[in-house]
Motif scaffolding. Sequence first.
Motif, PDB file in Angstrom:
ATOM      1  N   ASN A 144       3.573   7.979  -1.247  1.00  8.70           N
ATOM      2  CA  ASN A 144       2.135   8.217  -1.205  1.00  8.70           C
ATOM      3  C   ASN A 144       1.610   8.439  -2.616  1.00  8.70           C
ATOM      4  N   ASP A 145       0.878   7.463  -3.127  1.00  9.90           N
ATOM      5  CA  ASP A 145       0.345   7.585  -4.480  1.00  9.90           C
ATOM      6  C   ASP A 145      -1.146   7.911  -4.497  1.00  9.90           C
ATOM      7  N   LEU A 146      -1.698   8.256  -3.336  1.00 12.37           N
ATOM      8  CA  LEU A 146      -3.132   8.536  -3.247  1.00 12.37           C
ATOM      9  C   LEU A 146      -3.585   9.588  -4.268  1.00 12.37           C
ATOM     10  N   ALA A 188      -2.060   6.345 -15.579  1.00 12.30           N
ATOM     11  CA  ALA A 188      -2.478   5.025 -16.069  1.00 12.30           C
ATOM     12  C   ALA A 188      -1.937   3.912 -15.188  1.00 12.30           C
ATOM     13  N   ARG A 189      -1.003   4.256 -14.287  1.00 14.30           N
ATOM     14  CA  ARG A 189      -0.237   3.186 -13.648  1.00 14.30           C
ATOM     15  C   ARG A 189      -0.230   3.151 -12.135  1.00 14.30           C
ATOM     16  N   HIS A 190      -0.771   4.159 -11.460  1.00 15.29           N
ATOM     17  CA  HIS A 190      -0.666   4.185 -10.002  1.00 15.29           C
ATOM     18  C   HIS A 190      -1.930   3.692  -9.296  1.00 15.29           C
ATOM     19  N   LEU A 191      -1.696   2.874  -8.281  1.00 23.71           N
ATOM     20  CA  LEU A 191      -2.753   2.355  -7.423  1.00 23.71           C
ATOM     21  C   LEU A 191      -2.337   2.608  -5.982  1.00 23.71           C
ATOM     22  N   THR A 192      -3.294   2.653  -5.056  1.00 23.20           N
ATOM     23  CA  THR A 192      -2.857   2.735  -3.651  1.00 23.20           C
ATOM     24  C   THR A 192      -2.526   1.337  -3.139  1.00 23.20           C
ATOM     25  N   MET A 203       8.372  -5.897  -9.194  1.00 21.77           N
ATOM     26  CA  MET A 203       7.632  -5.682 -10.440  1.00 21.77           C
ATOM     27  C   MET A 203       6.148  -5.510 -10.087  1.00 21.77           C
ATOM     28  N   GLY A 204       5.526  -4.511 -10.642  1.00 22.60           N
ATOM     29  CA  GLY A 204       4.104  -4.304 -10.366  1.00 22.60           C
ATOM     30  C   GLY A 204       3.278  -5.298 -11.171  1.00 22.60           C
ATOM     31  N   LEU A 205       2.554  -6.162 -10.465  1.00 22.13           N
ATOM     32  CA  LEU A 205       1.737  -7.174 -11.153  1.00 22.13           C
ATOM     33  C   LEU A 205       0.703  -6.534 -12.077  1.00 22.13           C
ATOM     34  N   GLU A 206       0.052  -5.489 -11.595  1.00 17.51           N
ATOM     35  CA  GLU A 206      -1.019  -4.873 -12.395  1.00 17.51           C
ATOM     36  C   GLU A 206      -0.441  -4.209 -13.650  1.00 17.51           C
ATOM     37  N   ARG A 207       0.779  -3.647 -13.501  1.00 17.29           N
ATOM     38  CA  ARG A 207       1.400  -3.037 -14.693  1.00 17.29           C
ATOM     39  C   ARG A 207       1.765  -4.105 -15.714  1.00 17.29           C
ATOM     40  N   MET A 208       2.326  -5.229 -15.223  1.00 20.27           N
ATOM     41  CA  MET A 208       2.656  -6.315 -16.160  1.00 20.27           C
ATOM     42  C   MET A 208       1.379  -6.815 -16.827  1.00 20.27           C
ATOM     43  N   VAL A 249       0.848  -1.192   0.000  1.00 16.16           N
ATOM     44  CA  VAL A 249       0.000   0.000   0.000  1.00 16.16           C
ATOM     45  C   VAL A 249       0.881   1.239   0.000  1.00 16.16           C
ATOM     46  N   ARG A 250       0.625   2.122  -0.943  1.00 14.62           N
ATOM     47  CA  ARG A 250       1.342   3.396  -0.978  1.00 14.62           C
ATOM     48  C   ARG A 250       0.337   4.527  -0.816  1.00 14.62           C
ATOM     49  N   ALA A 251      -0.048   4.742   0.414  1.00 13.57           N
ATOM     50  CA  ALA A 251      -0.959   5.846   0.743  1.00 13.57           C
ATOM     51  C   ALA A 251      -0.554   6.286   2.128  1.00 13.57           C
ATOM     52  N   LEU A 290       6.444   2.983 -19.825  1.00 12.90           N
ATOM     53  CA  LEU A 290       5.940   2.481 -18.544  1.00 12.90           C
ATOM     54  C   LEU A 290       7.027   1.715 -17.794  1.00 12.90           C
ATOM     55  N   GLU A 291       7.328   2.194 -16.582  1.00 21.59           N
ATOM     56  CA  GLU A 291       8.264   1.456 -15.710  1.00 21.59           C
ATOM     57  C   GLU A 291       7.528   0.263 -15.131  1.00 21.59           C
ATOM     58  N   PHE A 292       8.079  -0.937 -15.276  1.00 22.94           N
ATOM     59  CA  PHE A 292       7.377  -2.076 -14.655  1.00 22.94           C
ATOM     60  C   PHE A 292       8.241  -2.920 -13.736  1.00 22.94           C
ATOM     61  N   TRP A 293       9.568  -2.771 -13.783  1.00 22.10           N
ATOM     62  CA  TRP A 293      10.381  -3.606 -12.885  1.00 22.10           C
ATOM     63  C   TRP A 293      11.606  -2.842 -12.428  1.00 22.10           C
ATOM     64  N   ASN A 294      11.851  -2.926 -11.141  1.00 24.32           N
ATOM     65  CA  ASN A 294      13.010  -2.262 -10.554  1.00 24.32           C
ATOM     66  C   ASN A 294      13.937  -3.317  -9.956  1.00 24.32           C
ATOM     67  N   LEU A 295      15.177  -3.355 -10.429  1.00 25.04           N
ATOM     68  CA  LEU A 295      16.157  -4.299  -9.875  1.00 25.04           C
ATOM     69  C   LEU A 295      17.137  -3.497  -9.017  1.00 25.04           C
TER      70      LEU A 295
HETATM   71  P1  ATP Z   1       6.640   5.137 -10.408  1.00 29.89           P
HETATM   72  O1  ATP Z   1       7.889   5.869 -10.825  1.00 29.89           O
HETATM   73  O2  ATP Z   1       5.814   4.678 -11.547  1.00 29.89           O
HETATM   74  O3  ATP Z   1       5.868   5.880  -9.343  1.00 29.89           O
HETATM   75  P2  ATP Z   1       8.264   3.761  -8.519  1.00 29.89           P
HETATM   76  O4  ATP Z   1       9.601   4.032  -9.122  1.00 29.89           O
HETATM   77  O5  ATP Z   1       7.808   4.629  -7.409  1.00 29.89           O
HETATM   78  O6  ATP Z   1       7.142   3.762  -9.693  1.00 29.89           O
HETATM   79  P3  ATP Z   1       9.291   1.396  -7.269  1.00 29.89           P
HETATM   80  O7  ATP Z   1       9.427   1.962  -5.916  1.00 29.89           O
HETATM   81  O8  ATP Z   1      10.520   1.259  -8.099  1.00 29.89           O
HETATM   82  O9  ATP Z   1       8.173   2.226  -8.069  1.00 29.89           O
HETATM   83  O10 ATP Z   1       8.523  -0.003  -7.142  1.00 29.89           O
HETATM   84  C1  ATP Z   1       8.806  -1.138  -7.946  1.00 29.89           C
HETATM   85  C2  ATP Z   1       7.672  -1.439  -8.910  1.00 29.89           C
HETATM   86  O11 ATP Z   1       6.407  -1.508  -8.254  1.00 29.89           O
HETATM   87  C3  ATP Z   1       7.475  -0.405  -9.987  1.00 29.89           C
HETATM   88  O12 ATP Z   1       8.391  -0.580 -11.045  1.00 29.89           O
HETATM   89  C4  ATP Z   1       6.035  -0.666 -10.414  1.00 29.89           C
HETATM   90  O13 ATP Z   1       5.948  -1.727 -11.327  1.00 29.89           O
HETATM   91  C5  ATP Z   1       5.368  -1.063  -9.120  1.00 29.89           C
HETATM   92  N1  ATP Z   1       4.675   0.080  -8.496  1.00 29.89           N
HETATM   93  C6  ATP Z   1       5.214   1.085  -7.754  1.00 29.89           C
HETATM   94  N2  ATP Z   1       4.285   1.956  -7.315  1.00 29.89           N
HETATM   95  C7  ATP Z   1       3.100   1.496  -7.788  1.00 29.89           C
HETATM   96  C8  ATP Z   1       1.757   1.946  -7.668  1.00 29.89           C
HETATM   97  N3  ATP Z   1       1.433   3.028  -6.966  1.00 29.89           N
HETATM   98  N4  ATP Z   1       0.784   1.226  -8.289  1.00 29.89           N
HETATM   99  C9  ATP Z   1       1.080   0.117  -8.994  1.00 29.89           C
HETATM  100  N5  ATP Z   1       2.329  -0.358  -9.149  1.00 29.89           N
HETATM  101  C10 ATP Z   1       3.338   0.295  -8.550  1.00 29.89           C
END
Ligand code: ATP
Length: 470
Positions: free
Chosen positions: A75-77, A84-88, A229-234, A68-70, A199-204
């Motif tokens: 905080n993605d609220l 298109a890509r952020h969820l809480t 890796m964000g499941l919903e983004r993949m 959860v990021r809220a 779209l960023e989907f995976w962070n190593l």
């Molecule tokens: P963004 O730049 O898009 O906000 P982030 O760099 O903050 O993403 P990371 O902290 O690197 O995200 O988290 C690893 C992965 O988790 C991301 O690459 C993404 O796939 C997924 N992720 C991160 N935040 C969210 C979110 N709010 N909703 C859905 N997926 C997320």
Amino acid sequence: MSGVNEIRSTFLDYFKKNGHEVVASSPLVPRNDPTLMFTNAGMVQFKNVFTGLEKRSYSRAATAQKSVRAGGKHNDLDNVGYTARHLTFFEMLGNFSFGDYFKEHAIELAWNLITKEYGLNKDKLLVTVYHTDDEAAGYWKKIAGFSDDRIIRIATSDNFWAMGDTGPCGPCSEIFIDRGDHIWGGPPGSPEEDGDRFLEFWNLVFMQYEQVTKEQRIDLPRPSIDTGMGLERMASILQGVETVFETDLFRHLIDAASSAIGRGPDASNVGSYRVIADHLRSSCFLVADGVLPSNEGRGYVLRRIMRRAMRHAQLLGANEPLMWKLVPALVREMAQAYPELGRGEALITETLKLEETRFRKTLVRGLGLLADATETLGSGDMLDGETAFKLYDTYGFPLDLTQDALRQRSISVDLAGFTDAMARQKAEARANWAGSGEAATETVWFGIKDRNGATEFLGYETEQAEGVVL
Ligand code: ATP
Ligand code: MG
Ligand code: MG
Ligand code: MG
């Protein structure tokens, strides 16, 4: 086309095949970590394993972690419904190496998963690396065959991860997909990078240093790997849709909301449906993990999420509590992977229903007041702090709900005025209390309030007198 459940199991099976222990998601309320509001990444449950404080029987792990990021640091609220890509609430799929494999194998594992198992088109992929990380750039060249222009060097903290001011840290490398120039946005590092085209989907994350003091950084004897890796983004990529809200799981939640309301989304109100579907997930999962709506801390973040969703339900014309009716749809979608949802269904339903029933009474009147107060305001104007405070204090509108309600019209809230109004009310409460002659009680009471006020949690900022009128 793969559904969300299949994409999750493909990930976990793949890493299992590659010698990883599949570990269950940890709860959203972090154990033994008062510094963190909610679990917001896969590595949270392994913090002590990375620092060496805790030993496990395995040195490789893979998880699907509820995140959860809220509230709190991430905080993605305010992004939900706008990007298109952020969820809480989202699921972070991750693989971890605790002093086992490092950079080269992590890149190789990631590359094989996305190109062979998930079958992504190599020509659409690109990566970022930390600007000094020649090693990672070299492996991407070798393993993926990328030319230099597909390996973007970034010098900001976006590509350097640290657990805190001290402790393990290191560069990271993120994988992006280019979804085509019909979508606005530019590659990472460009001025338009906040768009949704790339779209960023995976962070190593390559944990290779330890920050010992502010000045001193040493090499870790056994570097580690942490990925997310964000499941919903993949899922949005694999299902060929432009937003996470159009994936199978979200479609089903939005369908449930549409039938409960009696009409489906159109261009003018689709954002509200998306917010409702997202906030439904975060609310239900938080309650399942023991968080209940309240006026402080985690409970207040939950309350803010729930009330924001309720305002959107109201906008869509729902004349009675809505969210609790959507619980069965969520249970259908996700209880197999997360049995706590099924186990908690009755409590979740009751909690949502009660909170909605209470808030509806003041929501409608509060929205009326807000409409009157902003009738003559336009883009760029400010709502006075006195009204925002009244909405908060008398009608139970969290400040961010008022801000969210005005955002579309580009009206902001006078924050200084809001704080003043709050301070004035506190002073009056103190004076009234003093007048009651119970001096000793007063000292103890306000002492507790003052002490509890000092905390970094966002939720506490507005901890006082939230004042729901029943
Ligand atoms: P963004 O730049 O898009 O906000 P982030 O760099 O903050 O993403 P990371 O902290 O690197 O995200 O988290 C690893 C992965 O988790 C991301 O690459 C993404 O796939 C997924 N992720 C991160 N935040 C969210 C979110 N709010 N909703 C859905 N997926 C997320
Ligand atoms: Mg982010
Ligand atoms: Mg990012
Ligand atoms: Mg990232």
